[in-house]
Design a protein around this motif. Structure first.
Motif, mmCIF file in Angstrom:
data_model
loop_
_atom_site.group_PDB
_atom_site.id
_atom_site.type_symbol
_atom_site.label_atom_id
_atom_site.label_comp_id
_atom_site.label_asym_id
_atom_site.label_seq_id
_atom_site.Cartn_x
_atom_site.Cartn_y
_atom_site.Cartn_z
ATOM 1 N N ALA A 105 0.841 -1.199 0.000
ATOM 2 C CA ALA A 105 0.000 0.000 0.000
ATOM 3 C C ALA A 105 0.875 1.247 0.000
ATOM 4 O O ALA A 105 2.005 1.232 0.483
ATOM 5 C CB ALA A 105 -0.899 -0.009 1.236
ATOM 6 N N PRO A 106 0.369 2.361 -0.546
ATOM 7 C CA PRO A 106 1.158 3.601 -0.578
ATOM 8 C C PRO A 106 1.506 4.105 0.826
ATOM 9 O O PRO A 106 0.814 3.811 1.797
ATOM 10 C CB PRO A 106 0.229 4.605 -1.272
ATOM 11 C CG PRO A 106 -0.900 3.827 -1.821
ATOM 12 C CD PRO A 106 -0.937 2.507 -1.138
ATOM 13 N N LEU A 107 2.595 4.864 0.910
ATOM 14 C CA LEU A 107 3.016 5.483 2.162
ATOM 15 C C LEU A 107 2.446 6.897 2.242
ATOM 16 O O LEU A 107 2.462 7.622 1.256
ATOM 17 C CB LEU A 107 4.542 5.606 2.224
ATOM 18 C CG LEU A 107 5.373 4.342 2.209
ATOM 19 C CD1 LEU A 107 6.856 4.699 2.152
ATOM 20 C CD2 LEU A 107 5.088 3.517 3.439
ATOM 21 N N PRO A 119 3.355 6.426 -3.959
ATOM 22 C CA PRO A 119 3.258 4.996 -4.299
ATOM 23 C C PRO A 119 4.565 4.276 -3.952
ATOM 24 O O PRO A 119 5.625 4.894 -3.879
ATOM 25 C CB PRO A 119 3.029 5.007 -5.811
ATOM 26 C CG PRO A 119 3.609 6.304 -6.282
ATOM 27 C CD PRO A 119 3.450 7.276 -5.143
ATOM 28 N N VAL A 120 4.470 2.977 -3.742
ATOM 29 C CA VAL A 120 5.651 2.169 -3.403
ATOM 30 C C VAL A 120 5.752 0.966 -4.334
ATOM 31 O O VAL A 120 4.770 0.560 -4.949
ATOM 32 C CB VAL A 120 5.602 1.679 -1.934
ATOM 33 C CG1 VAL A 120 5.662 2.845 -0.971
ATOM 34 C CG2 VAL A 120 4.394 0.809 -1.672
ATOM 35 N N GLN A 121 6.956 0.435 -4.400
ATOM 36 C CA GLN A 121 7.230 -0.798 -5.127
ATOM 37 C C GLN A 121 7.825 -1.801 -4.148
ATOM 38 O O GLN A 121 8.675 -1.426 -3.337
ATOM 39 C CB GLN A 121 8.244 -0.543 -6.255
ATOM 40 C CG GLN A 121 7.732 0.357 -7.347
ATOM 41 C CD GLN A 121 6.595 -0.285 -8.120
ATOM 42 O OE1 GLN A 121 6.610 -1.479 -8.399
ATOM 43 N NE2 GLN A 121 5.594 0.503 -8.454
ATOM 44 N N PRO A 122 7.398 -3.068 -4.186
ATOM 45 C CA PRO A 122 8.030 -4.079 -3.326
ATOM 46 C C PRO A 122 9.511 -4.221 -3.679
ATOM 47 O O PRO A 122 9.896 -4.136 -4.841
ATOM 48 C CB PRO A 122 7.278 -5.367 -3.644
ATOM 49 C CG PRO A 122 6.023 -4.933 -4.323
ATOM 50 C CD PRO A 122 6.307 -3.625 -4.985
ATOM 51 N N SER A 123 10.328 -4.401 -2.632
ATOM 52 C CA SER A 123 11.766 -4.521 -2.832
ATOM 53 C C SER A 123 12.325 -5.476 -1.786
ATOM 54 O O SER A 123 12.890 -5.051 -0.785
ATOM 55 C CB SER A 123 12.419 -3.140 -2.711
ATOM 56 O OG SER A 123 13.800 -3.222 -2.786
ATOM 57 N N GLY A 124 12.123 -6.772 -1.981
ATOM 58 C CA GLY A 124 12.571 -7.768 -1.007
ATOM 59 C C GLY A 124 11.730 -7.712 0.252
ATOM 60 O O GLY A 124 10.517 -7.840 0.208
ATOM 61 N N ALA A 125 12.367 -7.455 1.402
ATOM 62 C CA ALA A 125 11.666 -7.409 2.687
ATOM 63 C C ALA A 125 11.189 -6.007 3.025
ATOM 64 O O ALA A 125 10.857 -5.714 4.163
ATOM 65 C CB ALA A 125 12.581 -7.912 3.793
ATOM 66 N N SER A 126 11.159 -5.132 2.010
ATOM 67 C CA SER A 126 10.701 -3.769 2.243
ATOM 68 C C SER A 126 9.941 -3.266 1.019
ATOM 69 O O SER A 126 9.838 -3.954 0.005
ATOM 70 C CB SER A 126 11.897 -2.848 2.535
ATOM 71 O OG SER A 126 12.749 -2.795 1.418
ATOM 72 N N VAL A 127 9.405 -2.065 1.157
ATOM 73 C CA VAL A 127 8.783 -1.377 0.031
ATOM 74 C C VAL A 127 9.521 -0.063 -0.137
ATOM 75 O O VAL A 127 10.047 0.492 0.823
ATOM 76 C CB VAL A 127 7.268 -1.149 0.236
ATOM 77 C CG1 VAL A 127 6.518 -2.462 0.228
ATOM 78 C CG2 VAL A 127 6.993 -0.384 1.512
ATOM 79 N N SER A 128 9.554 0.446 -1.367
ATOM 80 C CA SER A 128 10.363 1.620 -1.642
ATOM 81 C C SER A 128 9.608 2.632 -2.497
ATOM 82 O O SER A 128 8.926 2.259 -3.446
ATOM 83 C CB SER A 128 11.648 1.182 -2.355
ATOM 84 O OG SER A 128 12.499 2.264 -2.555
ATOM 85 N N ALA A 129 9.759 3.903 -2.143
ATOM 86 C CA ALA A 129 9.205 5.006 -2.925
ATOM 87 C C ALA A 129 10.379 5.771 -3.522
ATOM 88 O O ALA A 129 11.426 5.912 -2.887
ATOM 89 C CB ALA A 129 8.371 5.930 -2.041
ATOM 90 N N THR A 130 10.211 6.266 -4.734
ATOM 91 C CA THR A 130 11.273 6.994 -5.419
ATOM 92 C C THR A 130 10.886 8.462 -5.524
ATOM 93 O O THR A 130 9.795 8.799 -5.982
ATOM 94 C CB THR A 130 11.498 6.416 -6.832
ATOM 95 O OG1 THR A 130 11.747 5.014 -6.706
ATOM 96 C CG2 THR A 130 12.650 7.086 -7.531
ATOM 97 N N LEU A 131 11.810 9.337 -5.095
ATOM 98 C CA LEU A 131 11.587 10.784 -5.144
ATOM 99 C C LEU A 131 12.776 11.442 -5.828
ATOM 100 O O LEU A 131 13.919 10.998 -5.661
ATOM 101 C CB LEU A 131 11.446 11.354 -3.726
ATOM 102 C CG LEU A 131 10.361 10.740 -2.844
ATOM 103 C CD1 LEU A 131 10.548 11.156 -1.388
ATOM 104 C CD2 LEU A 131 8.987 11.153 -3.334
#
Length: 175
Positions: A105-107, A119-131
């Motif tokens: 889900a988004p942060l 918005p976020v993308q799954p990245s292994g054991a975490s989720v990541s947002a790009t700015l």
């Protein structure tokens, strides 16, 4: 003869009076030992009131490190659990905000001056947002009054201190 009976009379009276005293009470049993409290991992505090700026900060510290491609600031517990990470990719001019967990889900980030959902993308054991490095949300996080929060449906809210490490990563990316 009178003198011989007097000490016996006193002795008899003393024994008679001492027989009237009740025996001492039995000692109370020792209290049950109390088990020491179990240690629990740091947990984000539950919201305590309507204003998030009054909520207690999530237990943890920021750690900063620079490398050849940029820099990274990690917020988490002393035992190495990264709850939130800011990573600068200087070549791309991007800052990656990662949060531990697999919820896609988004942060929602709240600062003292700005609130935005990313918005976020799954990245292994975490989720990541790009700015982008010049995104005003990054400045709002760095200069938020004392703390900012990271919310995500299905995950614990993080109340993160706005320490210098946040600004250092942003400045590293801006060159």
């Amino acid at each position: 003869m009178r003198l011989t009976f007097a000490p016996l009379a006193v002795l008899a009276a003393t024994l008679f009076i001492s027989g009237c005293v009740s025996p001492p009470a039995p000692p109370r049993p020792a209290p049950e030992p109390v088990a020491p409290p179990r240690s629990t991992p740091p947990v984000s505090p539950k919201p305590q009131g309507a204003d998030w700026r009054d909520w207690a900060v999530t237990p943890g510290d920021w750690a900063y490190r620079a490398d050849t491609r940029g820099s990274t600031a990690v917020f988490g517990a002393a035992r190495g659990d990264a709850l939130l990470t800011l990573h600068c990719d200087r070549t791309a001019g991007m800052v990656y905000l990662s949060r531990s967990g697999a919820v896609a889900a988004p942060l929602t980030l709240r600062t003292s001056s700005l609130e935005r959902t990313v918005p976020v993308q799954p990245s292994g054991a975490s989720v990541s947002a790009t700015l982008t490095a010049r995104d005003p949300l990054l400045d709002a996080m760095a200069f938020s009054r004392g703390r900012f929060i990271v919310e995500q449906p299905g995950a614990t809210t993080l109340v993160v201190p706005a320490w210098a490490e946040v600004a250092r990563v942003i400045e590293d990316c801006r060159g």
